[in-house]
Motif scaffolding. Structure first.
Motif, PDB file in Angstrom:
ATOM      1  N   GLY A 137       0.614  -1.034   0.018  1.00 43.92           N
ATOM      2  CA  GLY A 137      -0.500  -0.213   0.187  1.00 43.92           C
ATOM      3  C   GLY A 137       1.385   0.699   0.043  1.00 43.92           C
ATOM      4  O   GLY A 137       0.259   2.135   0.866  1.00 43.92           O
ATOM      5  N   VAL A 138       1.586   1.359  -0.614  1.00 44.83           N
ATOM      6  CA  VAL A 138       3.362   2.399  -0.160  1.00 44.83           C
ATOM      7  C   VAL A 138       3.179   3.228  -1.947  1.00 44.83           C
ATOM      8  O   VAL A 138       3.605   3.922  -2.339  1.00 44.83           O
ATOM      9  CB  VAL A 138       4.374   1.991  -0.193  1.00 44.83           C
ATOM     10  CG1 VAL A 138       3.940   1.723   1.638  1.00 44.83           C
ATOM     11  CG2 VAL A 138       5.179   0.896  -0.277  1.00 44.83           C
ATOM     12  N   TRP A 139       2.539   2.885  -2.487  1.00 44.74           N
ATOM     13  CA  TRP A 139       2.667   2.436  -3.913  1.00 44.74           C
ATOM     14  C   TRP A 139       0.951   3.879  -4.443  1.00 44.74           C
ATOM     15  O   TRP A 139       0.309   3.554  -4.416  1.00 44.74           O
ATOM     16  CB  TRP A 139       2.739   1.693  -5.137  1.00 44.74           C
ATOM     17  CG  TRP A 139       2.894   2.679  -6.525  1.00 44.74           C
ATOM     18  CD1 TRP A 139       1.798   2.491  -8.026  1.00 44.74           C
ATOM     19  CD2 TRP A 139       3.746   2.816  -7.513  1.00 44.74           C
ATOM     20  NE1 TRP A 139       2.137   2.663  -9.166  1.00 44.74           N
ATOM     21  CE2 TRP A 139       3.833   3.479  -8.506  1.00 44.74           C
ATOM     22  CE3 TRP A 139       5.454   3.060  -6.819  1.00 44.74           C
ATOM     23  CZ2 TRP A 139       4.603   3.868  -9.789  1.00 44.74           C
ATOM     24  CZ3 TRP A 139       6.412   3.798  -8.084  1.00 44.74           C
ATOM     25  CH2 TRP A 139       5.887   4.143  -8.897  1.00 44.74           C
ATOM     26  N   VAL A 140       1.706   5.271  -4.052  1.00 45.43           N
ATOM     27  CA  VAL A 140       0.174   5.660  -4.004  1.00 45.43           C
ATOM     28  C   VAL A 140       1.084   7.542  -5.035  1.00 45.43           C
ATOM     29  O   VAL A 140       1.615   7.600  -5.675  1.00 45.43           O
ATOM     30  CB  VAL A 140       0.340   6.810  -2.666  1.00 45.43           C
ATOM     31  CG1 VAL A 140       0.540   5.540  -1.928  1.00 45.43           C
ATOM     32  CG2 VAL A 140       1.799   7.616  -2.258  1.00 45.43           C
ATOM     33  N   LEU A 141      -0.614   8.231  -5.309  1.00 43.27           N
ATOM     34  CA  LEU A 141      -0.534   9.720  -6.085  1.00 43.27           C
ATOM     35  C   LEU A 141      -0.128  10.509  -5.406  1.00 43.27           C
ATOM     36  O   LEU A 141      -0.033  10.736  -3.708  1.00 43.27           O
ATOM     37  CB  LEU A 141      -1.987   9.864  -5.942  1.00 43.27           C
ATOM     38  CG  LEU A 141      -2.288  10.260  -7.400  1.00 43.27           C
ATOM     39  CD1 LEU A 141      -1.806  10.824  -8.787  1.00 43.27           C
ATOM     40  CD2 LEU A 141      -3.451  11.490  -7.190  1.00 43.27           C
ATOM     41  N   LYS A 142       1.014  11.325  -6.103  1.00 39.54           N
ATOM     42  CA  LYS A 142       1.880  12.084  -4.957  1.00 39.54           C
ATOM     43  C   LYS A 142       1.770  13.313  -6.004  1.00 39.54           C
ATOM     44  O   LYS A 142       1.966  13.304  -7.374  1.00 39.54           O
ATOM     45  CB  LYS A 142       3.180  11.257  -5.331  1.00 39.54           C
ATOM     46  CG  LYS A 142       3.612  10.440  -4.368  1.00 39.54           C
ATOM     47  CD  LYS A 142       5.202   9.703  -4.290  1.00 39.54           C
ATOM     48  CE  LYS A 142       6.027  10.595  -3.316  1.00 39.54           C
ATOM     49  NZ  LYS A 142       7.381  10.161  -3.551  1.00 39.54           N
ATOM     50  N   LYS A 143       2.445  14.388  -5.127  1.00 40.99           N
ATOM     51  CA  LYS A 143       1.947  15.811  -6.293  1.00 40.99           C
ATOM     52  C   LYS A 143       3.148  17.008  -5.956  1.00 40.99           C
ATOM     53  O   LYS A 143       3.700  16.751  -4.274  1.00 40.99           O
ATOM     54  CB  LYS A 143       0.919  16.362  -4.862  1.00 40.99           C
ATOM     55  CG  LYS A 143      -0.070  16.028  -6.197  1.00 40.99           C
ATOM     56  CD  LYS A 143      -1.528  16.569  -5.776  1.00 40.99           C
ATOM     57  CE  LYS A 143      -2.626  15.917  -5.782  1.00 40.99           C
ATOM     58  NZ  LYS A 143      -4.251  16.431  -4.824  1.00 40.99           N
ATOM     59  N   MET A 144       3.855  17.054  -6.558  1.00 38.42           N
ATOM     60  CA  MET A 144       5.160  18.298  -7.053  1.00 38.42           C
ATOM     61  C   MET A 144       5.087  18.830  -7.746  1.00 38.42           C
ATOM     62  O   MET A 144       4.299  18.587  -8.602  1.00 38.42           O
ATOM     63  CB  MET A 144       5.843  17.360  -6.310  1.00 38.42           C
ATOM     64  CG  MET A 144       7.638  18.149  -6.262  1.00 38.42           C
ATOM     65  SD  MET A 144       9.317  16.634  -6.052  1.00 38.42           S
ATOM     66  CE  MET A 144       8.868  15.598  -6.606  1.00 38.42           C
ATOM     67  N   TYR A 145       4.979  20.478  -7.181  1.00 41.59           N
ATOM     68  CA  TYR A 145       4.888  21.098  -8.516  1.00 41.59           C
ATOM     69  C   TYR A 145       3.680  21.368  -8.951  1.00 41.59           C
ATOM     70  O   TYR A 145       3.951  22.004  -9.869  1.00 41.59           O
ATOM     71  CB  TYR A 145       6.525  21.578  -8.437  1.00 41.59           C
ATOM     72  CG  TYR A 145       7.475  21.784  -8.138  1.00 41.59           C
ATOM     73  CD1 TYR A 145       7.838  22.537  -7.060  1.00 41.59           C
ATOM     74  CD2 TYR A 145       8.581  20.552  -7.614  1.00 41.59           C
ATOM     75  CE1 TYR A 145       8.994  22.167  -6.072  1.00 41.59           C
ATOM     76  CE2 TYR A 145       9.528  20.389  -6.820  1.00 41.59           C
ATOM     77  CZ  TYR A 145       9.800  20.939  -6.102  1.00 41.59           C
ATOM     78  OH  TYR A 145      11.226  21.083  -5.415  1.00 41.59           O
ATOM     79  N   GLY A 146       2.639  20.871  -8.316  1.00 43.83           N
ATOM     80  CA  GLY A 146       0.886  21.191  -9.346  1.00 43.83           C
ATOM     81  C   GLY A 146       1.357  18.847 -10.322  1.00 43.83           C
ATOM     82  O   GLY A 146       0.698  19.604 -11.103  1.00 43.83           O
TER      83      GLY A 146
END
Length: 156
Positions: free
Chosen positions: A102-111
């Motif tokens: 469960g550690v493969w997730v949607l991430k956000k960086m610089y929009g």
């Protein structure tokens, strides 16, 4: 996300130095399984070197350290050699193990949004059950916290 008290999902992955590692082969030992985003990046290097520096203490507590990232084995070989890491780094390029935990997730960086590893550490006890989970790990002081948990909670 795999949770405390659950059986740790078993896996077999390729690792540095042409090793093939299965989680089940460490039954009877404590296992620190840490997921990190990428070899040779500042946070991941600090975390790996902290685990390296505390490796003798983990070993004394009958605990194995395993690192997993989506990087290829060739990248792990360079990372281990450059930083003299005394524990295996496992390659999960198709992120199947990361997904199982469960550690493969949607991430956000610089929009920008993208899928990636959320820095997470699992302590797995000698019976193969998850004893503790740290999510969204902040590297500073983390390894000492993991070591302290094993000393206080898993040493009978």
């Amino acid at each position: 996300m795999t949770e405390t008290g659950q059986a740790a999902p078993d896996f077999t992955l390729q690792a540095n130095e042409n090793q093939t590692i299965s989680l089940s082969s460490y039954r009877g030992k404590n296992v620190v399984l840490y997921f990190y985003p990428k070899d040779m990046t500042p946070g991941c290097t600090t975390e790996a070197c902290d685990f390296r520096d505390y490796h003798p203490q983990f070993k004394q507590l009958d605990t194995v350290v395993l690192g997993i990232s989506p990087d290829e084995v060739k990248s792990h070989d360079k990372f281990v050699a450059k930083h003299e890491l005394p524990f295996p780094l496992l390659a999960d390029p198709d992120h199947q193990v990361a997904e199982a935990y469960g550690v493969w997730v949607l991430k956000k960086m610089y929009g920008r949004e993208y899928m990636g590893i959320e820095r997470t550490t699992f302590v797995i006890d000698k019976q193969g059950k998850i004893a503790k989970v740290w999510t969204k790990v902040k590297v500073k002081g983390h390894v000492q916290e993991v070591l302290q948990f094993i000393q206080e909670e898993l040493q009978a």
